[in-house]
Design an enzyme around this catalytic site. Sequence first.
Site, PDB file in Angstrom:
ATOM      1  N   ASP A 160       0.366  -0.477  -3.676  1.00 42.49           N
ATOM      2  CA  ASP A 160       0.744  -0.335  -2.272  1.00 42.49           C
ATOM      3  C   ASP A 160       0.565   1.125  -1.842  1.00 42.49           C
ATOM      4  OD1 ASP A 160       2.609  -2.191  -0.217  1.00 42.49           O
ATOM      5  OD2 ASP A 160       2.683  -0.027   0.144  1.00 42.49           O
ATOM      6  N   ILE A 161       0.110   1.319  -0.616  1.00 44.13           N
ATOM      7  CA  ILE A 161      -0.153   2.668  -0.108  1.00 44.13           C
ATOM      8  C   ILE A 161       1.151   3.448   0.139  1.00 44.13           C
ATOM      9  CG2 ILE A 161      -0.156   2.197   2.399  1.00 44.13           C
ATOM     10  CD1 ILE A 161      -2.839   3.770   2.489  1.00 44.13           C
ATOM     11  N   HIS A 186       0.162 -11.963   0.918  1.00 37.93           N
ATOM     12  CA  HIS A 186       0.302 -11.010  -0.195  1.00 37.93           C
ATOM     13  C   HIS A 186       1.661 -11.182  -0.817  1.00 37.93           C
ATOM     14  CE1 HIS A 186       1.485  -9.116   3.618  1.00 37.93           C
ATOM     15  NE2 HIS A 186       2.426  -8.489   2.933  1.00 37.93           N
ATOM     16  N   HIS A 243       4.388  -8.989  -2.990  1.00 44.06           N
ATOM     17  CA  HIS A 243       4.755  -7.664  -3.485  1.00 44.06           C
ATOM     18  C   HIS A 243       5.289  -7.827  -4.909  1.00 44.06           C
ATOM     19  CE1 HIS A 243       5.263  -5.658   0.632  1.00 44.06           C
ATOM     20  NE2 HIS A 243       5.246  -6.937   0.961  1.00 44.06           N
ATOM     21  N   GLU A 258       3.980  -7.630   7.917  1.00 40.17           N
ATOM     22  CA  GLU A 258       3.185  -6.701   8.715  1.00 40.17           C
ATOM     23  C   GLU A 258       1.696  -7.008   8.628  1.00 40.17           C
ATOM     24  OE1 GLU A 258       4.213  -2.802   7.323  1.00 40.17           O
ATOM     25  OE2 GLU A 258       6.304  -3.038   7.933  1.00 40.17           O
ATOM     26  N   VAL A 259       1.229  -7.315   7.433  1.00 43.37           N
ATOM     27  CA  VAL A 259      -0.202  -7.574   7.239  1.00 43.37           C
ATOM     28  C   VAL A 259      -0.417  -9.082   7.198  1.00 43.37           C
ATOM     29  CG1 VAL A 259      -2.177  -7.240   5.722  1.00 43.37           C
ATOM     30  CG2 VAL A 259      -0.495  -5.397   5.987  1.00 43.37           C
TER      31      VAL A 259
HETATM   32  P1  5GP Z   1       4.424  -6.750   4.575  1.00 41.70           P
HETATM   33  O1  5GP Z   1       5.459  -6.073   5.404  1.00 41.70           O
HETATM   34  O2  5GP Z   1       3.333  -7.347   5.405  1.00 41.70           O
HETATM   35  O3  5GP Z   1       5.028  -7.725   3.607  1.00 41.70           O
HETATM   36  O4  5GP Z   1       3.812  -5.628   3.649  1.00 41.70           O
HETATM   37  C1  5GP Z   1       2.600  -4.994   3.908  1.00 41.70           C
HETATM   38  C2  5GP Z   1       2.428  -3.928   2.842  1.00 41.70           C
HETATM   39  O5  5GP Z   1       1.094  -3.472   2.905  1.00 41.70           O
HETATM   40  C3  5GP Z   1       3.339  -2.703   3.017  1.00 41.70           C
HETATM   41  O6  5GP Z   1       4.107  -2.513   1.838  1.00 41.70           O
HETATM   42  C4  5GP Z   1       2.355  -1.555   3.264  1.00 41.70           C
HETATM   43  O7  5GP Z   1       2.767  -0.341   2.678  1.00 41.70           O
HETATM   44  C5  5GP Z   1       1.079  -2.087   2.630  1.00 41.70           C
HETATM   45  N1  5GP Z   1      -0.145  -1.555   3.222  1.00 41.70           N
HETATM   46  C6  5GP Z   1      -0.442  -1.461   4.552  1.00 41.70           C
HETATM   47  N2  5GP Z   1      -1.653  -0.922   4.731  1.00 41.70           N
HETATM   48  C7  5GP Z   1      -2.148  -0.683   3.490  1.00 41.70           C
HETATM   49  C8  5GP Z   1      -3.381  -0.123   3.013  1.00 41.70           C
HETATM   50  O8  5GP Z   1      -4.269   0.255   3.774  1.00 41.70           O
HETATM   51  N3  5GP Z   1      -3.543  -0.029   1.664  1.00 41.70           N
HETATM   52  C9  5GP Z   1      -2.576  -0.435   0.781  1.00 41.70           C
HETATM   53  N4  5GP Z   1      -2.836  -0.291  -0.530  1.00 41.70           N
HETATM   54  N5  5GP Z   1      -1.400  -0.960   1.188  1.00 41.70           N
HETATM   55  C10 5GP Z   1      -1.196  -1.076   2.523  1.00 41.70           C
END
Ligand code: 5GP
Length: 119
Positions: free
Chosen positions: A32-33, A103, A105, A98-99
């Site tokens: 994760d970034i 995915h 985690h 968010e994405v």
């Molecule tokens: P969500 O809130 O959708 O479950 O988590 C999205 C995750 O994607 C977050 O933990 C965020 O830090 C990670 N993320 C967002 N953009 C990028 C990216 O460009 N590269 C990587 N490696 N992780 C990302």
Amino acid sequence: MYDTNNIFAKILRGEVPCKKVVQGDYFLSFHDINPKTNVHVQVIPTGPYINAHDFIQKASQDEQIGFWQGVNETITALNLKGNGYRLIMNTGTNGRQEVQHLHIHILGGNDIGPMVVKK
Ligand code: 5GP
């Protein structure tokens, strides 16, 4: 509708770099970034699935098995089995996803505290 321009789709196409952990026919895992724990990795299916229910309803058996094998291979590669870890799959608005590409985690490397803070 699946948005082919989401950031994880770009990572899958190699348009955005990532720190890869393991890759297979049906999955990719990468760090994760913005890590929330010492080890924070994402595992994603290679197919265009938005979230958990989209994947469960539409993905083939090979894709579903391949994805979970990817989760297992990633946990093994990260050496997390001994001390444990947490898997989280945020979904939709209430889940704060968010994405918009499925995915999971993988969080570990330290004691990550209670699962959810009670309201
Ligand atoms: P969500 O809130 O959708 O479950 O988590 C999205 C995750 O994607 C977050 O933990 C965020 O830090 C990670 N993320 C967002 N953009 C990028 C990216 O460009 N590269 C990587 N490696 N992780 C990302």
